[in-house]
Motif scaffolding. Structure first.
Motif, short mmCIF file in Angstrom:
data_model
loop_
_atom_site.label_atom_id
_atom_site.label_comp_id
_atom_site.label_asym_id
_atom_site.label_seq_id
_atom_site.Cartn_x
_atom_site.Cartn_y
_atom_site.Cartn_z
N ASP A 21 9.93 61.79 54.46
CA ASP A 21 10.93 61.84 54.57
C ASP A 21 11.78 61.44 56.07
N ASP A 22 11.28 62.63 56.65
CA ASP A 22 11.38 62.44 57.88
C ASP A 22 11.06 62.53 59.28
N LEU A 23 9.81 61.98 59.00
CA LEU A 23 8.56 61.53 59.82
C LEU A 23 8.27 60.05 59.58
N GLY A 24 8.45 59.77 58.74
CA GLY A 24 8.13 58.43 58.12
C GLY A 24 6.74 58.08 58.19
N LEU A 25 6.19 59.14 58.11
CA LEU A 25 4.15 59.41 57.16
C LEU A 25 4.49 58.94 56.14
N HIS A 26 4.45 57.80 55.13
CA HIS A 26 3.78 57.67 54.16
C HIS A 26 2.62 58.15 53.86
N GLY A 27 1.33 58.00 54.14
CA GLY A 27 -0.06 58.70 54.23
C GLY A 27 -0.04 59.05 53.45
N PRO A 28 -0.13 60.41 53.13
CA PRO A 28 0.42 61.70 51.96
C PRO A 28 1.30 60.90 50.93
N LYS A 29 0.54 61.19 49.69
CA LYS A 29 1.66 60.22 48.38
C LYS A 29 2.01 61.01 47.30
N PHE A 30 3.15 61.32 46.94
CA PHE A 30 3.61 62.08 46.28
C PHE A 30 3.30 62.14 44.72
N GLY A 31 2.56 63.13 44.18
CA GLY A 31 1.82 61.96 43.05
C GLY A 31 2.08 63.46 41.64
N CYS A 32 1.78 64.56 41.65
CA CYS A 32 2.62 65.91 40.82
C CYS A 32 3.92 66.78 41.06
N GLY A 33 3.45 66.58 42.88
CA GLY A 33 4.02 68.03 43.14
C GLY A 33 4.07 68.76 42.83
N LEU A 34 2.88 69.09 42.09
CA LEU A 34 2.13 71.02 41.85
C LEU A 34 1.59 71.15 41.88
N GLY A 35 0.74 70.83 43.19
CA GLY A 35 -0.46 70.75 43.54
C GLY A 35 -2.10 70.45 42.46
N GLN A 36 -1.48 69.59 41.94
CA GLN A 36 -2.42 69.33 40.88
C GLN A 36 -3.49 67.85 41.08
N CYS A 37 -3.06 67.30 41.67
CA CYS A 37 -3.51 66.10 41.63
C CYS A 37 -4.07 65.62 43.09
N GLY A 38 -3.81 65.98 43.79
CA GLY A 38 -4.25 66.05 45.41
C GLY A 38 -3.74 64.00 46.35
N ALA A 39 -3.03 63.97 45.44
CA ALA A 39 -2.81 62.39 46.54
C ALA A 39 -1.86 63.02 47.53
N CYS A 40 -1.70 64.62 48.52
CA CYS A 40 -0.23 64.59 48.97
C CYS A 40 -1.38 65.21 49.99
N THR A 41 -2.46 65.08 50.33
CA THR A 41 -3.85 65.93 50.91
C THR A 41 -3.15 65.21 52.69
N VAL A 42 -3.63 66.66 53.36
CA VAL A 42 -3.62 66.30 55.17
C VAL A 42 -4.59 67.28 55.44
N LEU A 43 -4.83 67.21 56.52
CA LEU A 43 -5.54 68.41 57.12
C LEU A 43 -4.27 69.22 57.84
N PHE A 44 -5.21 70.54 57.50
CA PHE A 44 -4.44 71.72 58.47
C PHE A 44 -4.80 72.34 58.99
N ASN A 45 -4.44 72.60 60.13
CA ASN A 45 -6.38 72.45 61.44
C ASN A 45 -7.55 72.55 60.28
N GLY A 46 -7.43 71.53 60.70
CA GLY A 46 -8.81 70.64 59.83
C GLY A 46 -9.40 70.95 58.44
N ALA A 47 -8.69 71.78 58.00
CA ALA A 47 -8.81 71.91 56.28
C ALA A 47 -7.81 70.75 55.20
N ALA A 48 -8.54 69.92 54.02
CA ALA A 48 -8.14 70.23 53.12
C ALA A 48 -6.47 70.62 52.67
N THR A 49 -5.72 70.64 52.20
CA THR A 49 -4.69 70.85 52.30
C THR A 49 -3.84 69.93 51.82
N ARG A 50 -2.68 70.81 50.59
CA ARG A 50 -2.34 70.09 49.46
C ARG A 50 -0.77 69.71 50.31
#
Ligand code: FES
Ligand code: FES
Length: 157
Positions: free
Chosen positions: A29-58
């Protein structure tokens, strides 16, 4: 609202948002990066995953106040249509998407896996992706794509 300075895709970005705003919302919403998706919003589906210091993170369950100076990488930071990341190229080669909604999470989780384990076994790939949901049922092709990216044998269907 407090200002947070984030390191996203190699750039320094500052946003004014509430401290408990999920990183996913900031990215989309603020940075306009729409690669990460909103799926469940609860950490349960993985659609929103990004790399956080190289590690996959929800990113849907990570408050912006917890990000600090960590390096955040979204799908947009991996590659371009002209020069896709090897994992993206492998997903394209294996046609590992139907609707595509889960693919951000699948790709980012796979990149995180391969950065830790360059030649994962099929079991390691399955384990890494076990928490990423795909309602279209493309798991078999997704696993082949990760094997292709890793240069490990691809099973014939
Ligand atoms: S949207 Fe984050 S895990 Fe589902
Ligand atoms: S390709 Fe549709 S949810 Fe995975």
């Amino acid at each position: 609202m407090p200002a947070y300075t984030l390191q996203v895709n190699g750039q320094t970005r500052t946003v004014d948002v509430d401290s408990d705003t999920p990183l996913l919302y900031v990215l989309r919403d603020d940075l306009g990066l729409h690669g990460p998706k909103f799926g469940c919003g609860l950490g349960q589906c993985g659609a929103c995953t990004v790399l956080f210091n190289g590690a996959a993170t929800r990113s849907c369950v990570l408050p912006v106040s917890s990000v600090g100076d960590a390096k955040v990488t979204t799908l947009e930071g991996l590659g371009t249509p002209e020069h896709p990341h090897p994992v993206q190229a492998a997903f394209i080669a294996e046609q590992a998407a139907q609707c595509g909604y889960c693919i951000n999470g699948m790709v980012m989780t796979s990149v995180g896996l391969l950065s830790q384990t360059a030649k994962p076994t099929e079991t390691q790939i399955r384990d890494a992706l076990a928490g990423n949901l795909c309602r279209c049922g493309t798991h078999t092709r997704i696993i082949k794509a990760v094997q292709r990216a890793a240069g490990t044998p691809v099973k014939e269907a």
